[in-house]
Motif scaffolding. Structure first.
Motif, mmCIF file in Angstrom:
data_model
loop_
_atom_site.group_PDB
_atom_site.id
_atom_site.type_symbol
_atom_site.label_atom_id
_atom_site.label_comp_id
_atom_site.label_asym_id
_atom_site.label_seq_id
_atom_site.Cartn_x
_atom_site.Cartn_y
_atom_site.Cartn_z
ATOM 1 N N THR A 1 39.866 38.492 28.933
ATOM 2 C CA THR A 1 39.012 39.637 28.633
ATOM 3 C C THR A 1 39.641 40.905 29.176
ATOM 4 O O THR A 1 39.946 41.003 30.366
ATOM 5 C CB THR A 1 37.610 39.461 29.267
ATOM 6 O OG1 THR A 1 37.030 38.250 28.764
ATOM 7 C CG2 THR A 1 36.720 40.643 28.919
ATOM 8 N N ILE A 2 39.874 41.858 28.277
ATOM 9 C CA ILE A 2 40.417 43.148 28.680
ATOM 10 C C ILE A 2 39.380 44.213 28.390
ATOM 11 O O ILE A 2 38.996 44.420 27.246
ATOM 12 C CB ILE A 2 41.731 43.463 27.925
ATOM 13 C CG1 ILE A 2 42.788 42.403 28.239
ATOM 14 C CG2 ILE A 2 42.244 44.852 28.298
ATOM 15 C CD1 ILE A 2 44.082 42.601 27.489
ATOM 16 N N ASN A 3 38.895 44.861 29.436
ATOM 17 C CA ASN A 3 37.914 45.917 29.267
ATOM 18 C C ASN A 3 38.358 47.163 30.007
ATOM 19 O O ASN A 3 39.437 47.201 30.602
ATOM 20 C CB ASN A 3 36.531 45.454 29.744
ATOM 21 C CG ASN A 3 36.582 44.882 31.155
ATOM 22 O OD1 ASN A 3 37.266 45.427 32.020
ATOM 23 N ND2 ASN A 3 35.862 43.798 31.403
ATOM 24 N N VAL A 4 37.524 48.178 29.981
ATOM 25 C CA VAL A 4 37.869 49.443 30.625
ATOM 26 C C VAL A 4 38.102 49.252 32.115
ATOM 27 O O VAL A 4 39.015 49.845 32.704
ATOM 28 C CB VAL A 4 36.759 50.492 30.394
ATOM 29 C CG1 VAL A 4 37.070 51.781 31.164
ATOM 30 C CG2 VAL A 4 36.614 50.788 28.912
ATOM 31 N N VAL B 1 39.303 46.657 33.685
ATOM 32 C CA VAL B 1 40.621 46.061 33.919
ATOM 33 C C VAL B 1 41.714 47.113 33.786
ATOM 34 O O VAL B 1 42.660 47.168 34.591
ATOM 35 C CB VAL B 1 40.868 44.905 32.922
ATOM 36 C CG1 VAL B 1 42.314 44.415 33.028
ATOM 37 C CG2 VAL B 1 39.904 43.759 33.166
ATOM 38 N N ILE B 2 41.583 47.967 32.770
ATOM 39 C CA ILE B 2 42.577 49.023 32.555
ATOM 40 C C ILE B 2 42.601 49.979 33.746
ATOM 41 O O ILE B 2 43.669 50.396 34.210
ATOM 42 C CB ILE B 2 42.270 49.795 31.254
ATOM 43 C CG1 ILE B 2 42.446 48.858 30.043
ATOM 44 C CG2 ILE B 2 43.184 51.006 31.115
ATOM 45 C CD1 ILE B 2 42.027 49.453 28.732
ATOM 46 N N ILE B 3 41.430 50.317 34.271
ATOM 47 C CA ILE B 3 41.346 51.199 35.436
ATOM 48 C C ILE B 3 42.005 50.552 36.648
ATOM 49 O O ILE B 3 42.734 51.201 37.403
ATOM 50 C CB ILE B 3 39.879 51.558 35.747
ATOM 51 C CG1 ILE B 3 39.312 52.439 34.623
ATOM 52 C CG2 ILE B 3 39.767 52.267 37.101
ATOM 53 C CD1 ILE B 3 37.837 52.729 34.760
ATOM 54 N N TRP B 4 41.747 49.237 36.837
ATOM 55 C CA TRP B 4 42.360 48.510 37.948
ATOM 56 C C TRP B 4 43.888 48.542 37.851
ATOM 57 O O TRP B 4 44.591 48.769 38.832
ATOM 58 C CB TRP B 4 41.873 47.070 37.974
ATOM 59 C CG TRP B 4 40.608 46.838 38.745
ATOM 60 C CD1 TRP B 4 39.377 46.530 38.243
ATOM 61 C CD2 TRP B 4 40.444 46.879 40.166
ATOM 62 N NE1 TRP B 4 38.464 46.385 39.250
ATOM 63 C CE2 TRP B 4 39.087 46.594 40.449
ATOM 64 C CE3 TRP B 4 41.317 47.139 41.224
ATOM 65 C CZ2 TRP B 4 38.587 46.553 41.740
ATOM 66 C CZ3 TRP B 4 40.820 47.104 42.522
ATOM 67 C CH2 TRP B 4 39.475 46.815 42.774
ATOM 68 N N ILE B 5 44.412 48.303 36.645
ATOM 69 C CA ILE B 5 45.867 48.276 36.451
ATOM 70 C C ILE B 5 46.465 49.662 36.680
ATOM 71 O O ILE B 5 47.519 49.807 37.320
ATOM 72 C CB ILE B 5 46.223 47.753 35.041
ATOM 73 C CG1 ILE B 5 45.820 46.267 34.926
ATOM 74 C CG2 ILE B 5 47.715 47.931 34.748
ATOM 75 C CD1 ILE B 5 46.006 45.689 33.551
ATOM 76 N N PHE B 6 45.792 50.683 36.167
ATOM 77 C CA PHE B 6 46.258 52.058 36.361
ATOM 78 C C PHE B 6 46.271 52.412 37.848
ATOM 79 O O PHE B 6 47.215 53.029 38.352
ATOM 80 C CB PHE B 6 45.358 53.024 35.588
ATOM 81 C CG PHE B 6 45.825 54.458 35.641
ATOM 82 C CD1 PHE B 6 46.935 54.868 34.910
ATOM 83 C CD2 PHE B 6 45.160 55.384 36.420
ATOM 84 C CE1 PHE B 6 47.369 56.188 34.964
ATOM 85 C CE2 PHE B 6 45.581 56.702 36.487
ATOM 86 C CZ PHE B 6 46.695 57.106 35.746
ATOM 87 N N SER B 7 45.229 51.990 38.546
ATOM 88 C CA SER B 7 45.145 52.241 39.995
ATOM 89 C C SER B 7 46.257 51.503 40.733
ATOM 90 O O SER B 7 46.819 52.029 41.714
ATOM 91 C CB SER B 7 43.781 51.792 40.527
ATOM 92 O OG SER B 7 42.725 52.510 39.911
ATOM 93 N N THR C 1 40.188 38.797 40.358
ATOM 94 C CA THR C 1 40.736 40.050 39.828
ATOM 95 C C THR C 1 41.828 40.594 40.729
ATOM 96 O O THR C 1 42.896 41.010 40.265
ATOM 97 C CB THR C 1 39.626 41.115 39.685
ATOM 98 O OG1 THR C 1 38.643 40.644 38.767
ATOM 99 C CG2 THR C 1 40.207 42.434 39.177
#
Length: 203
Positions: free
Chosen positions: A75-78, A80-86, A158
């Motif tokens: 599952t890829i959601n907003v 997850v994207i924020i976590w990766i960017f951080s 996560t």
């Protein structure tokens, strides 16, 4: 420190000036893609090291990541994207924090590109400090952090994923350290001209 979205380019005049002043260029990959390909073995090694550390202090299984023998659920959601960017920002900030006087430096650059984040300094720093700057994100995020978080009981699936992603993303850093250790003798200083690294023996 300068923030910009383009990695500084190699300056031919600076290259000639460095050569004239007894700086020796390291043998390095000619492009980012070449570096990525050459770093694949370190990507696997880094992942194995992080998995081993997590497994010692906590647990880790495929099911935690949505994988099993008969199904795959990702599952890829907003969030997850924020976590990766951080994670990308934290990784680069850890590089930056170990560069001496980075705040006042006009030769230190940080930014984001299509290949991810980067930190680069053209300041002269010792070989030992250069190694610390290079491996800091891998050691802190993918080795020390899982130990600390597991001991206080907040090492979630996560966070485990992010730790492993950081370990694999650090493969080019480890490649750079290997190239440095195998080419540069002790008691040296290093500097950069864009992405190209040079070294010189200290007095």
């Amino acid at each position: 420190m300068k923030i910009q979205n383009k990695i500084p380019k190699n300056d031919e005049h600076l290259h000639l000036n460095l050569i004239d002043n007894d700086w020796i260029p390291m043998k390095e990959p000619e492009s980012v893609w070449t570096a990525i390909v050459l770093s694949i073995p370190f990507m696997l090694l880094n992942a194995i090291i992080s998995i081993g550390i997590i497994n010692v202090f906590s647990t880790i299984s495929l099911s935690e990541f949505g994988l099993s023998s008969d199904s795959v659920s990702i599952t890829i959601n907003v969030g997850v994207i924020i976590w990766i960017f951080s994670l990308i920002i934290l990784h680069e900030l850890l590089h930056l924090l170990f560069i001496p006087n980075f705040i006042k430096s006009q030769k230190t650059f940080i930014g984001l590109t299509l290949f991810g984040g980067y930190v680069l300094t053209e300041e002269e720093i010792s070989k030992s400090r250069y190694i610390v700057v290079t491996i800091a994100p891998f050691v802190i995020i993918s080795i020390i952090l899982p130990i600390v978080l597991s001991l206080i009981g907040i090492l979630t699936p996560t966070i485990k994923i992010l730790i492993l992603l950081n370990a694999m993303a650090s493969s080019v850093d480890i490649l750079n350290v290997v190239l440095l250790v195998t080419q540069v003798p002790g008691k040296t200083i290093l500097t950069n001209n864009g992405t190209k690294t040079y070294w010189k023996k200290t007095a």
